[in-house]
Design an enzyme around this catalytic site. Sequence first.
Site, mmCIF file in Angstrom:
data_model
loop_
_atom_site.group_PDB
_atom_site.id
_atom_site.type_symbol
_atom_site.label_atom_id
_atom_site.label_comp_id
_atom_site.label_asym_id
_atom_site.label_seq_id
_atom_site.Cartn_x
_atom_site.Cartn_y
_atom_site.Cartn_z
ATOM 1 N N GLY A 222 -6.976 0.034 -16.235
ATOM 2 C CA GLY A 222 -5.554 -0.223 -16.464
ATOM 3 C C GLY A 222 -4.847 0.976 -17.076
ATOM 4 O O GLY A 222 -5.450 1.737 -17.839
ATOM 5 N N ARG B 156 -10.010 0.474 -10.218
ATOM 6 C CA ARG B 156 -11.026 -0.277 -10.958
ATOM 7 C C ARG B 156 -12.397 -0.299 -10.264
ATOM 8 O O ARG B 156 -13.237 -1.142 -10.581
ATOM 9 C CB ARG B 156 -10.541 -1.710 -11.189
ATOM 10 N N ASP C 130 -16.001 -0.447 -20.302
ATOM 11 C CA ASP C 130 -16.860 -0.504 -19.110
ATOM 12 C C ASP C 130 -16.918 0.846 -18.400
ATOM 13 O O ASP C 130 -17.990 1.280 -17.980
ATOM 14 C CB ASP C 130 -16.360 -1.580 -18.133
ATOM 15 N N LYS D 280 -9.807 5.149 -23.576
ATOM 16 C CA LYS D 280 -8.489 4.664 -23.156
ATOM 17 C C LYS D 280 -8.458 3.149 -23.110
ATOM 18 O O LYS D 280 -9.445 2.552 -22.690
ATOM 19 C CB LYS D 280 -8.208 5.210 -21.750
ATOM 20 N N THR D 281 -7.453 2.494 -23.548
ATOM 21 C CA THR D 281 -7.086 1.118 -23.206
ATOM 22 C C THR D 281 -6.026 0.637 -24.190
ATOM 23 O O THR D 281 -6.172 0.816 -25.411
ATOM 24 C CB THR D 281 -8.259 0.102 -23.179
ATOM 25 N N ILE D 282 -4.986 0.028 -23.637
ATOM 26 C CA ILE D 282 -3.944 -0.535 -24.508
ATOM 27 C C ILE D 282 -4.531 -1.675 -25.341
ATOM 28 O O ILE D 282 -4.009 -2.010 -26.389
ATOM 29 C CB ILE D 282 -2.716 -1.071 -23.721
ATOM 30 N N ASP D 283 -5.638 -2.279 -24.866
ATOM 31 C CA ASP D 283 -6.183 -3.473 -25.525
ATOM 32 C C ASP D 283 -6.705 -3.185 -26.937
ATOM 33 O O ASP D 283 -6.867 -4.100 -27.735
ATOM 34 C CB ASP D 283 -7.331 -4.068 -24.690
ATOM 35 N N LYS E 105 18.866 -21.307 -31.235
ATOM 36 C CA LYS E 105 18.669 -22.534 -30.446
ATOM 37 C C LYS E 105 17.371 -22.544 -29.644
ATOM 38 O O LYS E 105 17.095 -23.512 -28.967
ATOM 39 C CB LYS E 105 19.855 -22.752 -29.520
HETATM 40 P P1 FBP Z 1 -8.190 -1.815 -19.219
HETATM 41 O O1 FBP Z 1 -9.139 -2.676 -19.978
HETATM 42 O O2 FBP Z 1 -8.729 -1.303 -17.948
HETATM 43 O O3 FBP Z 1 -7.615 -0.709 -20.072
HETATM 44 O O4 FBP Z 1 -6.932 -2.709 -18.799
HETATM 45 C C1 FBP Z 1 -6.155 -3.363 -19.742
HETATM 46 C C2 FBP Z 1 -5.262 -4.432 -19.145
HETATM 47 O O5 FBP Z 1 -3.915 -4.023 -19.252
HETATM 48 C C3 FBP Z 1 -5.470 -5.780 -19.826
HETATM 49 O O6 FBP Z 1 -4.710 -5.898 -21.007
HETATM 50 C C4 FBP Z 1 -5.076 -6.746 -18.742
HETATM 51 O O7 FBP Z 1 -5.707 -8.001 -18.900
HETATM 52 C C5 FBP Z 1 -5.552 -6.063 -17.498
HETATM 53 O O8 FBP Z 1 -5.539 -4.676 -17.774
HETATM 54 C C6 FBP Z 1 -4.703 -6.359 -16.290
HETATM 55 O O9 FBP Z 1 -5.294 -5.793 -15.189
HETATM 56 P P2 FBP Z 1 -4.533 -5.365 -13.846
HETATM 57 O O10 FBP Z 1 -3.840 -4.087 -14.136
HETATM 58 O O11 FBP Z 1 -5.648 -5.161 -12.878
HETATM 59 O O12 FBP Z 1 -3.577 -6.442 -13.494
#
Ligand code: FBP
Length: 547
Positions: A77, A141, A172, A198-201, A238
Amino acid sequence: MTKSALQIARAAYQPKLPNALKGGVKVMEGNPTQSVADQEEIKKLFPNTYGMPLLKFETGEAKEYAPMNVGVILSGGQAPGGHNVISGLFDGIKKMNPANKLYGFILGPGGLVDHKYMELTADIIDEYRNTGGFDIIGSGRTKLEKEDQFEKGYEILKELGIKALVIIGGDDSNTNACVLAEYYAAKNYGIQVIGCPKTIDGDLKNEMIETSFGFDTACKTYSEVIGNIERDCNSARKYWHFIKLMGRSASHIALECALQTQPNICLISEEVEAKNMSLDDIVTYIANAVAARAAEGNNFGTVLIPEGLIEFIPAMKKLIAELNDFLAVHAEEYAAIEPNKQREYIISHLSKENADVYASLPEGVARQLTLDRDPHGNVQVSLIETEKLLSEMVGKKLAAWKAEGKYVGKFSAQHHFFGYEGRCAAPSNFDADYCYSLGYTAAVLMANGKTGYMSSVRNLTAPAEEWVAGGVPITMMMNMERRHGEMKPVIQKALVKLDGAPFKAFAAARDTWAKETAYVYPGPIQYFGPTEVCDQPTKTLQLEHQK
Ligand code: FBP
């Protein structure tokens, strides 16, 4: 390409580097390392890359380096700052030897296997400095895990004279980077592999990797919009806004956004699991907050929901597991049943415990659980609209309480899902500097012949000049986990720690936030201006670093 005024100004930003990377670099070796768990198994699987020392860079003599071609892959991602990792890598290898060349593989690891690549030259790199997105070469991916993929990759690496490959990815992808490093080392192919976190998560972190890149910008982008919603909510008074946030399993994004915006409620999946909470417990918790605010005349609020919540509710986890097994065998029979009888069919075939949970779910969600399956036969939980599920159930609970004579005020809900909105945002100064430093660090690791390492830049709450750069052996972060029915070596995923400082800070404040309207409106990311406005790391990092 037409550019906005901000893009033009931003292109000229020179990311900051740690002092140790500004001139000649000396590589200091620490003690040999061990994996976080399952040492014997991991050692056996990675005989060439296990146990290597931690590396720390210090200022040293400028050296001459032999020319080398380098490859780079963006995996998984998108996360803000990927282009700066590549520009840091480019500047790093060019500084070591101007004859060095950088090749990018197109659309992720698949590009390596399918031999799709492009040379990244100075004019291309300059177009992408300090920009969001992964579009310079695209991402994908494809999992790099099979020997024939490694061999296909080797063919093209050999053809292009590439001596080292950088894989920019999450847990991964970095696990796979290490498997590839080990394979090429075992075969004596003379190709090094380096990973970048890397990952926003935010779930790729440990003692040596303080944060993954992109988390900072993504959380700031979501927090800006959550703050805007809070202000709207506090103006119209509201609506209850139910906001689902990306993050896959871990709740780091939801937690960080809560710390930045102080919503009325934020659910943390890891806590839900630890407390063995049911869906009804969660709904009751929210409904109580709605009723308490209504009693004060406040018929509005904000609720943050982590994307992976459903999987962490123990009863739902069990239900999903039984549904997966059942539908794997009876999918055709199920599909042949008339739509209005499918719910009854499922209920009659589940164990009593799971049938009760299933029967308690709203129609739409129950259907999603039985229909939307991925190629492995699993429910795609990210497609489940948890924000709607919860608001619908809260509405029902409040109606029931009202019928019993309890005062619940008015309840009207709005729904949002923030994920893609933040993944390609232009990197904050923090991510611009951090990513550039990670890329530059990768260049130094490669120039010094290292393989199986991840680029590591630490001390991130200090000014960038004081950051500590080096390398961490990827095997050090590994343990054995069951994946697709088999035990595999993988980098340990970091979930929210309930005894960690960020969660504790949130838990200490949340009752006040639930009752009062204590919203904070962070506003948009600022690139130019005072350092306390432009250069602050996330609250998560700041709290984790507080002694
Ligand atoms: P990575 O773990 O590859 O960094 O991806 C993060 C993410 O944005 C998750 O937060 C989300 O669940 C997923 O990718 C969504 O995947 P896709 O881009 O395939 O819709």
